[in-house]
Design an enzyme around this catalytic site. Structure first.
Site, PDB file in Angstrom:
ATOM      1  N   MET A 157       0.980  -1.140  -0.024  1.00 52.10           N
ATOM      2  CA  MET A 157      -0.003   0.065  -0.157  1.00 52.10           C
ATOM      3  C   MET A 157       0.903   1.093  -0.044  1.00 52.10           C
ATOM      4  SD  MET A 157      -3.438   0.337  -0.207  1.00 52.10           S
ATOM      5  CE  MET A 157      -4.805   1.064   0.568  1.00 52.10           C
ATOM      6  N   GLY A 158       1.696   1.275  -0.969  1.00 49.40           N
ATOM      7  CA  GLY A 158       2.610   2.484  -1.256  1.00 49.40           C
ATOM      8  C   GLY A 158       1.627   3.616  -1.960  1.00 49.40           C
ATOM      9  N   ARG A 159       2.458   4.572  -2.709  1.00 47.90           N
ATOM     10  CA  ARG A 159       1.732   5.376  -3.689  1.00 47.90           C
ATOM     11  C   ARG A 159       0.735   4.894  -4.556  1.00 47.90           C
ATOM     12  NH1 ARG A 159       6.863   8.233  -3.041  1.00 47.90           N
ATOM     13  NH2 ARG A 159       7.646   6.112  -4.117  1.00 47.90           N
ATOM     14  N   ILE A 160       1.194   3.985  -5.192  1.00 48.15           N
ATOM     15  CA  ILE A 160       0.490   3.375  -6.564  1.00 48.15           C
ATOM     16  C   ILE A 160      -0.734   2.554  -5.983  1.00 48.15           C
ATOM     17  CG2 ILE A 160       0.537   1.702  -8.422  1.00 48.15           C
ATOM     18  CD1 ILE A 160       3.426   2.744  -8.903  1.00 48.15           C
ATOM     19  N   ARG A 241       6.748  -5.565 -10.759  1.00 48.42           N
ATOM     20  CA  ARG A 241       8.171  -6.092 -11.045  1.00 48.42           C
ATOM     21  C   ARG A 241       7.749  -7.599 -11.344  1.00 48.42           C
ATOM     22  NH1 ARG A 241       9.280  -1.748 -12.456  1.00 48.42           N
ATOM     23  NH2 ARG A 241      11.261  -0.644 -12.177  1.00 48.42           N
ATOM     24  N   GLU A 270      11.761 -10.639 -19.128  1.00 42.31           N
ATOM     25  CA  GLU A 270      11.119  -9.523 -19.788  1.00 42.31           C
ATOM     26  C   GLU A 270      12.091  -9.049 -20.951  1.00 42.31           C
ATOM     27  OE1 GLU A 270       9.957  -5.203 -18.256  1.00 42.31           O
ATOM     28  OE2 GLU A 270       8.793  -6.931 -16.770  1.00 42.31           O
ATOM     29  N   HIS A 289       5.242  -3.893 -20.304  1.00 44.72           N
ATOM     30  CA  HIS A 289       5.658  -2.860 -19.419  1.00 44.72           C
ATOM     31  C   HIS A 289       5.308  -1.432 -19.803  1.00 44.72           C
ATOM     32  CE1 HIS A 289       8.794  -2.451 -15.859  1.00 44.72           C
ATOM     33  NE2 HIS A 289       8.119  -1.511 -16.119  1.00 44.72           N
TER      34      HIS A 289
END
Ligand code: GLV
Ligand code: GLV
Length: 331
Positions: A157-160, A241, A270, A289
Site C-alpha cells: 500500500m504505497g503510492r500506487i 516487477r 522480460e 511494461h
C-alpha cells in the site's frame, strides 16, 4: 564542450529531459531503440560524471568502476531501482536518483485497466470480433466476472497501491490490503481494510494486485504456495516487477485451474518470448511494461531524471535521492 560535466544517457528519452541535460552537460547518448549490450555500456561509461539509466540497464559495481572515480550520480529513469546495486553505489560515494510520484496515477490507471480487461475478457472479445467469430448475441459466450462489489486485495500500500484503492472505491469494490510495514493508516483515506496476514488477503480476494518494489523480501512472493491460497476464481494483476511472481508456478496454477487468470504488465523474463506458455492461455493478458507509458508521465519522468542528473554532476544533491544515507565521502 570543454569543462562541462560529462554524462551518458543510455537511450533516447523525451526531449524535455534532453534539453535540461544538454544545457548543463556534455552529453553522450546511445542512440538505439534497444538496451545497450554490456560491452557497450562498459565502454561508454568510462570517465563519466553522471549516468542516466533505464530499468533495462544493470548497473553494478563493475559498471561503476568502469566509469571511474569521477562518477557522482546514477539517475534512473524509473521509480523502481532494482536494476542498480545501490549498496555498491553508496560505498563509492555515488548518488542514485529515481522518479517517484511521476507515474503513480498513470500506473494505477493501467492496473485498473488490466483488472477490468481480465474480469470482462476484453482481450478475448477483441480477438473474437477480429477473427470473424461474432455471429449473433449468445447467452453463454464470453461470460466474465463482476468487478463491482468484488473483493480487491492490494499487496503493497504505497503510492500506487493507494491510487488503485481509490479507483476501486469508485467501482464499489471491497478493498483489502496487505502491507509488510503494517501501515494501518494507509487504508483510512480510501476505505481499504488492512489484512494482518498475506494469507488472509489471498484467501479473501477476487482480484489480487501487486504494488511492491522488487527486493529480496518480495522476489517470488507469489509462488506455488501463495497461489494455492487464492480463490479458484481469482485473477492476479501485476504492474510492479516481473520477479515478484514465480512465472513457472503461475503457469502451472492457471493450467491446473487453481486460479482463474492473470493480467500482467511486467513479466519474468522480460520480454516474454513470443512462444511462451502464458501467451497461449486465453485467461492471461500480457502487456509490454507500459505502466508509465503516457505522453504526460514520460515527460514528467524525463524532467525529474534530468534534474536529478544535473544536480548530481554540478555539486548538488538530487531532489529524488534513493541512497539517502549520505554516500561515503568519496572518490
Ligand atoms: C517502471 O517500471 C518504473 O519503475 O518506473
Ligand atoms: C511507487 O510510486 C509506490 O510507492 O507505489
Amino acid at each position: 564542450m570543454y569543462g562541462q560535466p560529462k554524462v551518458l544517457v543510455t537511450r533516447p528519452i523525451p526531449q524535455v529531459g534532453m534539453d535540461i541535460i544538454s544545457k548543463a552537460c556534455d552529453v553522450q547518448i546511445l542512440r538505439c531503440d534497444t538496451p545497450p549490450s554490456r560491452e557497450e555500456l562498459l565502454e561508454n561509461v568510462r570517465g563519466m560524471n553522471g549516468l542516466l539509466t533505464l530499468l533495462t540497464d544493470r548497473i553494478d559495481a563493475e559498471i561503476m568502476d568502469a566509469a571511474g572515480p569521477n562518477l557522482k550520480i546514477i539517475s534512473n529513469y524509473a521509480v523502481g531501482y532494482d536494476n542498480i546495486d545501490v549498496e555498491a553505489a553508496t560505498k563509492r560515494g555515488v548518488m542514485v536518483g529515481n522518479t517517484p510520484g511521476a507515474m503513480t496515477e498513470t500506473t494505477a490507471d493501467l492496473a485498473f485497466s488490466l483488472l477490468l480487461a481480465a474480469a470482462r475478457r476484453i482481450g478475448e472479445g477483441i480477438d473474437y470480433v477480429r477473427k470473424g467469430k461474432w455471429e449473433t448475441f449468445k447467452p453463454l459466450e464470453l461470460l466474465g466476472r463482476d468487478v463491482h462489489h468484488a473483493a480487491l486485495g492490494i499487496i503493497g500500500m504505497g503510492r500506487i497501491g493507494t491510487e488503485v484503492a481509490k479507483r476501486a472505491r469508485g467501482f464499489d469494490m471491497n478493498v483489502l490490503y496487505y502491507d509488510h510495514r503494517m501501515r494501518r493508516d494507509k487504508g483510512r483515506s480510501t476505505g481499504a481494510v488492512m489484512c494482518d496476514t498475506l494469507d488472509d488477503l489471498l484467501a479473501r480476494s477476487d482480484f489480487v494486485s501487486l504494488h511492491t518494489p522488487l527486493n529480496e523480501k518480495t522476489r517470488h512472493l507469489i509462488n506455488t504456495h501463495t497461489l494455492g491460497l487464492m480463490k479458484k476464481t481469482a485473477i492476479l494483476i501485476n504492474v510492479a516487477r516481473g520477479p515478484v511472481v514465480d512465472t513457472e508456478a503461475l503457469c502451472e496454477a492457471i493450467e491446473a485451474g487453481r486460479i482463474a487468470g492473470a493480467a500482467l504488465d511486467v513479466t519474468d523474463p522480460e520480454p516474454l518470448p513470443s512462444n511462451h506458455r502464458l501467451l497461449q492461455m486465453p485467461q492471461c493478458i500480457v502487456l509490454p511494461h507500459i505502466g508509465s507509458a503516457t505522453v504526460e508521465t514520460r515527460n514528467k519522468m524525463a524532467v525529474m531524471a534530468a534534474e536529478n542528473l544535473v544536480a548530481g554532476v554540478t555539486g548538488g544533491v538530487p531532489k529524488y535521492l534513493v541512497n539517502c544515507e549520505k554516500p561515503a565521502v568519496g572518490n
